[in-house]
Design a protein around this motif. Structure first.
Motif, short mmCIF file in Angstrom:
data_model
loop_
_atom_site.label_atom_id
_atom_site.label_comp_id
_atom_site.label_asym_id
_atom_site.label_seq_id
_atom_site.Cartn_x
_atom_site.Cartn_y
_atom_site.Cartn_z
N TYR A 179 46.31 33.64 38.48
CA TYR A 179 44.99 33.78 37.78
C TYR A 179 43.79 33.87 38.85
O TYR A 179 43.01 34.73 39.18
N ARG A 180 44.04 32.97 40.00
CA ARG A 180 42.85 32.89 40.98
C ARG A 180 42.98 34.11 41.77
O ARG A 180 41.92 34.69 42.12
N HIS A 181 44.49 34.57 41.98
CA HIS A 181 44.41 35.62 42.95
C HIS A 181 43.81 36.81 42.43
O HIS A 181 43.13 37.56 43.11
N PHE A 187 41.33 31.32 51.14
CA PHE A 187 41.24 30.41 49.93
C PHE A 187 42.00 29.13 50.43
O PHE A 187 41.32 28.10 49.81
N ASP A 205 48.44 29.84 37.07
CA ASP A 205 47.07 29.45 37.71
C ASP A 205 46.54 30.17 39.01
O ASP A 205 45.68 30.95 39.30
N HIS A 206 47.78 30.05 39.86
CA HIS A 206 47.72 30.78 41.00
C HIS A 206 47.48 32.13 40.83
O HIS A 206 46.70 32.72 41.50
N ARG A 235 39.07 26.62 51.96
CA ARG A 235 37.82 26.64 51.10
C ARG A 235 37.12 25.19 51.28
O ARG A 235 35.76 25.15 51.41
N LEU A 253 41.43 37.16 40.12
CA LEU A 253 40.28 36.85 40.10
C LEU A 253 39.62 37.22 41.39
O LEU A 253 38.48 37.88 41.60
N GLU A 254 40.07 36.69 42.13
CA GLU A 254 39.36 36.85 43.70
C GLU A 254 39.63 38.27 43.94
O GLU A 254 38.59 38.81 44.59
N VAL A 296 41.22 37.20 33.14
CA VAL A 296 40.37 37.30 34.27
C VAL A 296 38.94 38.30 34.10
O VAL A 296 38.03 38.02 34.48
#
Lengths: 433, 821
Positions: A73-75, B696, A70-71, B699, A77-78, A109
């Motif tokens: 992924y978010r990284h 992040f 998840d982490h 937020r 994506l951002e 992503v």
């Protein structure tokens, strides 16, 4: 001749029984048809399940869920969002062992990014693979092609590498942060690009990402942990040092959950009853002791999800009409098959080899032994220490045994009617080895 | 014809100087007043107005637009013009391209490269009107036939083109206002091609005039600059095969009646004389030029016609004699030989050299001026013939130049030096155009003003350069930074160009001074700049160049051209021929590229300044051969890695007033980076990452300032060793395998083992743990997986069990990673 005679006889027999059997046959046929229809339905659903799951295991569509990232992924994506929306240049590496889901992560992503409203059609992707673009020249050509820049060149055939590079750099230099379309460079097998001469391509890509030109994001995928040490100092300095590590950092509980997730049928599955049945079965399986043992072994052996896929694939292929659900024994069999030592099942060949050892006793003819020996060579069970030179006769070549004693012993035990003297030889001579 | 013959004309500036260039010592004006003594009229011509310029043909003076007026250091008045050409100046065969009748009043917007746009103001006759017309429009009938011209199309030496709307409107404007638009020189688009080079042109003229100062022939100065124009245009004209009626004018000029009557200015004499020569043979410019030079050197008394107001035919003859003297002195013995030969054979055969013949004869005091003149008349007609033959060959203009004669070639070679001396930057081939280098000879045939950029090189290879590659525009506008953090991130991006370069002031000053001094001295030089990556070498150099360019724009410095060559952006070192980045990659076996490059500034007249940038400090000693290294010179500079204070300052200056970081956070980053590499890029990257993490994390909450925790996280992310993590997350058997490797190493005492040995250890370890031991195939798979991650170094796998294995990380790391489990 023979077959034609047979058929003649058959037709005669059937002709004789024709009258009596006609009603019987009809009844039979009706019931058969009924059966067939049921069968067809079942086969259909069975095949469907197989198809669905096989696709899940074999193709790496960005459909399935991602686990334990998840982490990351978010990284990522951002990172991509910033490039595409704000026009900020970046460079990042996704590092992780084989099968850890690097490509899957990226695909997920990208999929999400493409679904975003403000992003659609707003960036260009360039996919390069170190295995395909083996040097900078071909890589540049590929970039030009993927950016659809070749039409600018018109009918002119691209000249030298230098022209190519200058052309591309010119193209990228023209843009600026706010007005140009962001370009996403994805370098698969990034470690192979490192070996290109002078790392020209990497230098230029990173340089663009660090200067006020067309916004680019360079994403490299690699399994090498030492990738940063491979970059040249000036290339390294230009790399913005975003590293996304994928390490399969899940424990066994999560592993079981992944297993369940992978086998479950989706809620949207048309045949709801069957799906219910199937999913329940999977739930039971995951709680089963033997299954857990099997999975634990695999987990200990490798955390790679691809090996799990492979195991499940083998189990899945046992699913038939008559055996519609996966059982624990299926999995166990599969794991056995999976873990089989590739070389242990070549016992009989080995046996011949041993026979050669016992040459004196049995006094085989020389050509027979030589043939057996050559066979062993082909299977690479033995290997010449040095390259076979023309001088030495084949009988006197120094050989290397590419097997471990345990393997030999295991093989001999499995071998049903092994000659006793071979067993004796093994017991005596292998024990001290 | 014009009034110049009858009266003395005084040229004076109109108004005060608009701007000045201290370095070039030029003053710019917006207008000029022409005062005719005889008619006592005073006309004022301002920038943007159209003018008539004296040509070799008095009947048809050139038409031009006045773009710039300036006075150089020697108080010579110059004008920069945009030429228009008459139909008669265009080769007849080309005229056909128009497919219509050309009115004598029609002129063409001249875009032919190679004309000198810098003229002496004394050649300006008067102002005229030029009216731009659409292509289809008829020429309006006007009363003032002489004063009005019409322009419909442009002529670039090859074909006619309709005037671009821009040009058209500008011309229209200029016509309407009747000039007097001071900024018209800038607004006229096609002139933009000229204007950037203008300064260099100035330089050229200046240097030429300087040379002539030695001669003490004041008049010759402007006449020389004009004569260069004249000869240019004339030779071109000749090449184009226009039968100019110059002979007539020449006759007039040479006729004793006229020279007796005309109270000519010395300069005029010279001027016309030059024209004269030029008109008769295009080769003549070289002798005239020679004359100017040699007469001074030889110390021959300059018989200045201007000092003798009563110019007589004798004067003229004497003048001629001197000229012919100088011709003999000129090194072109070949020309003389041939002319002598021609004389011996038949004058009529070799029309090209007939001028010389004539002068020779005059020198030998065969004073029969009339017959000579007749003869000259004949020859001129013949020249026209011959030239039209030449033209019939349809040679390229440039080729014509070369084909015309040796003397023009040798002249040009003479000029090459000048060019190189004055504007070396221009000769340096840009690395981006991968065309064959334009032969310096060719470009030097023309005066250096326009040529290097505009000369179409026929052998230009297929460069994708003319195609304009571009990344498509984005569909949606890029979002503006919304929050402080986004703003900060934008500022912290390496690509963001800071207003100033903190902590590199000293280096900046050093480089600046170096380049500036070289620029002012007009010498060349090398400087070698080294330093580890990310210490601001390139940025500083770019900053220096930027401020130098600024200075040049403000006319504080002589203008220069800046070429950047990045070794990494070249595929072949041979493509690099002024600023070299990543020098160590230009290393080739023979090092000839570098040799040539570094040898260049050491040449006497070159003004090439090289700033070489590389990472390695001792590069010159290490890989360069002695001859290359010695040419690099001793000017070295090394950029030290930034200290933490400097890094801190850099970040703060970049952030400027944006309050996004805690002071301590910045300090932490700076210290950390300074301790590791001192790479500013890294520092900025960490900060940027920290803002992301902060964003992040915050937020949900409102706190929007980067704190220590964020920075620490970013640093960990970037600097943490991936290995330990990788080992910890490996599967159990992989970990056992690593343990087995360690055990085997310990047992054997060698840091290398075969898989078979490790396998035995592995099995033993498994037995201790009470686990089922894996099969050999599994072990092999594990081994190759670890090898792919480069935790292990593994031999190629065809050796199976005998494959050797080594650890890629220290044993301690492995133990540490495994212990924590």
């Amino acid at each position: 001749m023979k077959t034609s005679a047979m058929s003649k006889r058959k037709s005669k027999e059937s002709g004789g029984a024709n009258g009596e059997c006609i009603s019987q046959t009809f009844r039979n046929k009706v019931s058969e048809l009924n059966l067939q229809r049921n069968c067809k339905l079942e086969t259909f659903s069975c095949l469907k399940v197989q198809k669905l799951l096989r696709e899940r295991f074999c193709h790496h569509y960005a459909t399935g869920k991602l686990f334990g990232m998840d982490h990351q992924y978010r990284h990522l994506l951002e990172l991509l969002k910033r490039t595409i929306v704000h026009g900020e240049s970046n460079s990042a590496l996704i590092i992780g062992p084989r099968g850890s889901g690097k490509t899957a992560l990226l695909k997920h992503v990208l999929k999400e990014v493409k679904e975003m409203k403000q992003v659609r059609e707003n960036f260009l992707e360039v996919h390069l693979n170190g295995l395909l673009q083996t040097n900078d020249k071909t890589a540049l050509k590929e970039i030009t092609r993927q950016l659809h820049l070749e039409n600018v060149v018109g009918d002119k055939v691209f000249g030298s590498f230098a022209e190519n590079l200058a052309f591309l750099l010119e193209a990228l230099r023209k843009g600026d942060r706010t007005s140009s379309c962001p370009v996403l460079f994805i370098l698969d097998e990034f470690d192979l690009f490192v070996h290109h001469k002078n790392q020209t391509l990497l230098y230029n890509l990173f340089d663009i990402s660090q200067s006020a030109q067309t916004p680019v994001t360079v994403i490299g995928l690699t399994c090498r942990q030492d990738i940063l040490e491979l970059l040249e100092k000036r290339v390294k300095s230009r790399f913005s040092h975003r590293q996304i590590y994928l390490l399969n950092s899940f424990d066994f509980k999560q592993y079981i959950r992944i297993f369940k997730e992978k086998l479950s049928l989706p809620a949207k599955y048309p045949d709801e009853a069957f799906a219910q049945k199937w999913n329940n079965n999977i739930q039971h399986l995951s709680e089963d002791k033997t299954v857990q043992d099997t999975l634990q072994k695999l987990f200990h052996y490798s955390k790679d999800l691809r090996s799990l896929h492979l195991l499940l694939m083998l189990a899945l292929s046992n699913v038939t009409v008559h055996h519609p659900l996966i059982t624990a024994s299926d999995l166990h069999e599969a794991s056995k098959q999976y873990r089989m030592d590739s070389r242990a099942n070549i016992v009989h060949e080995f046996q011949k080899f041993v026979q050669r050892k016992a040459h004196c006793m049995y006094n085989f003819e020389k050509p027979v032994v030589m043939k057996a020996f050559e066979h062993l060579l082909q299977l690479e069970l033995v290997k010449p220490i040095e390259r076979p030179s023309v001088r030495t006769q084949r009988e006197y070549l120094l050989m290397k045994l590419l097997l471990d004693n345990n393997q030999i012993m295991d093989a001999l035990q499995v071998y049903p009617n092994c000659p006793t003297d071979i067993k004796q030889w093994a017991a005596s001579s292998l024990s001290w080895l | 014809m014009n009034t110049r013959q009858q009266s003395k004309i005084i040229y004076s500036w109109y108004g005060k100087p608009m701007s000045s260039d201290r370095k070039l010592r030029t003053l710019q004006y917006k207008g000029i007043i022409i005062k005719s003594e005889k008619s006592r009229t005073e006309t004022c011509i301002q920038l943007g107005e159209f003018i008539l310029v004296e040509g070799e043909n008095a009947d048809q003076p050139f038409v031009a637009q006045l773009l710039d007026l300036y006075e150089d250091g020697a108080q010579e008045k110059h004008a920069v013009v945009q030429w228009f050409c008459h139909a008669t100046e265009i080769p007849r065969n080309k005229q056909k391209l128009l497919k219509r009748e050309i009115s004598p009043q029609e002129v063409f917007f001249d875009q032919v490269s190679g004309y000198d746009t810098d003229i002496a103001v004394e050649t300006i006759i008067k102002s005229v009107t030029v009216i731009p017309l659409r292509l289809g429009e008829e020429l309006p009938v006007t009363l003032n036939k002489q004063q009005t011209f019409y322009v419909k199309q442009s002529w670039d030496g090859k074909c006619f083109k309709a005037l671009s709307p821009d040009t058209f409107s500008k011309l229209k404007e200029a016509t309407k206002k009747g000039g007097g638009i001071p900024n018209s020189s800038n607004s006229l688009t096609p002139l933009d091609i000229v204007s950037p080079l203008k300064k260099e042109t100035e330089g050229v003229v200046q240097s030429v005039t300087k040379q002539k100062n030695v001669d003490l022939e004041i008049e010759s100065k402007h006449s020389a600059s004009k004569s260069s124009l004249a000869k240019e245009r004339h030779s071109q004209r000749m090449a184009n095969g226009i039968k100019t009626p110059t002979a007539r004018k020449k006759l007039q000029l040479n006729s004793p009646t006229r020279s007796l009557k005309g109270r000519l200015l010395g300069s005029d004499v010279l001027e016309l004389f030059d024209y004269d020569c030029g008109a008769v043979a295009p080769l003549e410019p070289s002798p005239t030029k020679r004359k100017v030079k040699f007469s001074g050197i030889l110390g021959s008394p300059p018989k200045m016609p201007c000092t003798k107001p009563k110019a007589t035919s004798f004067d003229t003859a004497e003048h001629r004699q001197r000229l012919s003297d100088t011709i003999r002195l000129s090194p072109y013995s070949k020309v003389d030989d041939s002319s002598e030969k021609a004389k011996n054979l038949s004058r009529k055969d070799n029309t090209v050299f007939s001028v010389r013949l004539r002068e020779r004869q005059r020198q030998s005091l065969v004073l029969a001026p009339h017959s000579r003149r007749l003869c000259a008349q004949k020859t001129s007609a013949r020249i026209a013939e011959q030239v039209s033959i030449l033209n019939a060959l349809e040679l390229d203009q440039e080729e014509d130049f070369l084909a015309l004669s040796d003397s023009s070639y040798s002249l040009s070679s003479n000029e090459v030096e000048n060019d190189v001396v004055c504007t070396p930057e221009k000769k340096a081939k840009s690395s981006r155009t991968f065309s064959t280098p334009k032969s310096s000879r060719k470009s030097s045939v023309h005066t250096p003003s326009k040529t290097p950029k505009k000369t179409p090189s026929p052998g230009k290879p297929k460069t994708p350069q003319n195609a304009t590659p571009e990344i498509p525009r984005r569909n949606h506008a890029a979002q503006k930074p919304a929050s402080i953090l986004e703003e900060a991130r934008l500022r912290l991006h390496v690509s963001a160009v800071p207003e100033s370069l903190p902590c590199r002031e000293e280096e900046f000053q050093d480089i600046y001074n170096f380049v500036e001094s070289k620029l002012i001295d007009g010498t060349g030089g090398c400087m070698y700049i080294s330093g580890v990556p990310g210490t601001g070498k390139t940025a500083t150099v770019h900053e220096v160049i930027r401020s130098l360019q600024q200075a040049a724009e403000n006319d504080d410095l002589p203008s220069f051209q800046f070429i950047e060559i990045n070794g990494m952006k070249l595929t072949d070192p041979h493509q690099a021929y002024v600023q070299i980045l990543e020098l160590d990659l230009l290393w080739t076996r023979k090092q000839n590229v570098m040799y040539n490059l570094f040898d260049w500034p050491t040449q006497k007249h070159s003004k090439l300044i090289i700033l070489a940038i590389a990472n390695t400090m001792d590069l010159p000693e290490r890989i360069m051969m002695n001859r290359v290294a010695s040419r690099l010179g001793l000017t070295r500079m090394s950029f030290q890695p930034y200290t933490y204070k400097q890094l801190q300052q850099i970040i703060s200056s970049r952030l400027n007033s944006v309050k996004a970081f805690e002071e301590d956070a910045i300090q932490l980053v700076s210290r950390k980076v300074a301790a590791l590499s001192g790479d500013a890029r890294r520092c900025l990257d960490i900060c940027r990452r920290a803002t992301e993490i902060c964003e992040f994390a915050s937020r949900k909450r409102t706190s929007e300032i980067v704190k220590m925790a964020h920075v620490t996280e970013a640093i960990d992310e970037m600097f943490s060793s991936p290995y330990v993590n990788a080992i910890r997350n490996a599967s159990l058997h992989e970990q056992i395998f690593l343990k087995a490797v360690l055990a085997e190493f310990r047992r054997a005492g060698v840091e290398e083992a075969t898989v078979q040995q490790i396998y035995l250890q592995h099995v033993a370890l498994c037995r201790i743990e009470g686990m089922q031991s894996p099969t050999v195939s599994e072990i092999m798979a594990i081994c190759s997986r670890l090898g792919a991650c480069r935790l292990l170094l593994v031999e190629s796998s065809d050796k199976y069990l005998h494959m050797r294995v080594r650890l890629n990380i220290s044993q301690d790391d492995v133990t540490y990673a495994l212990k924590d489990e």
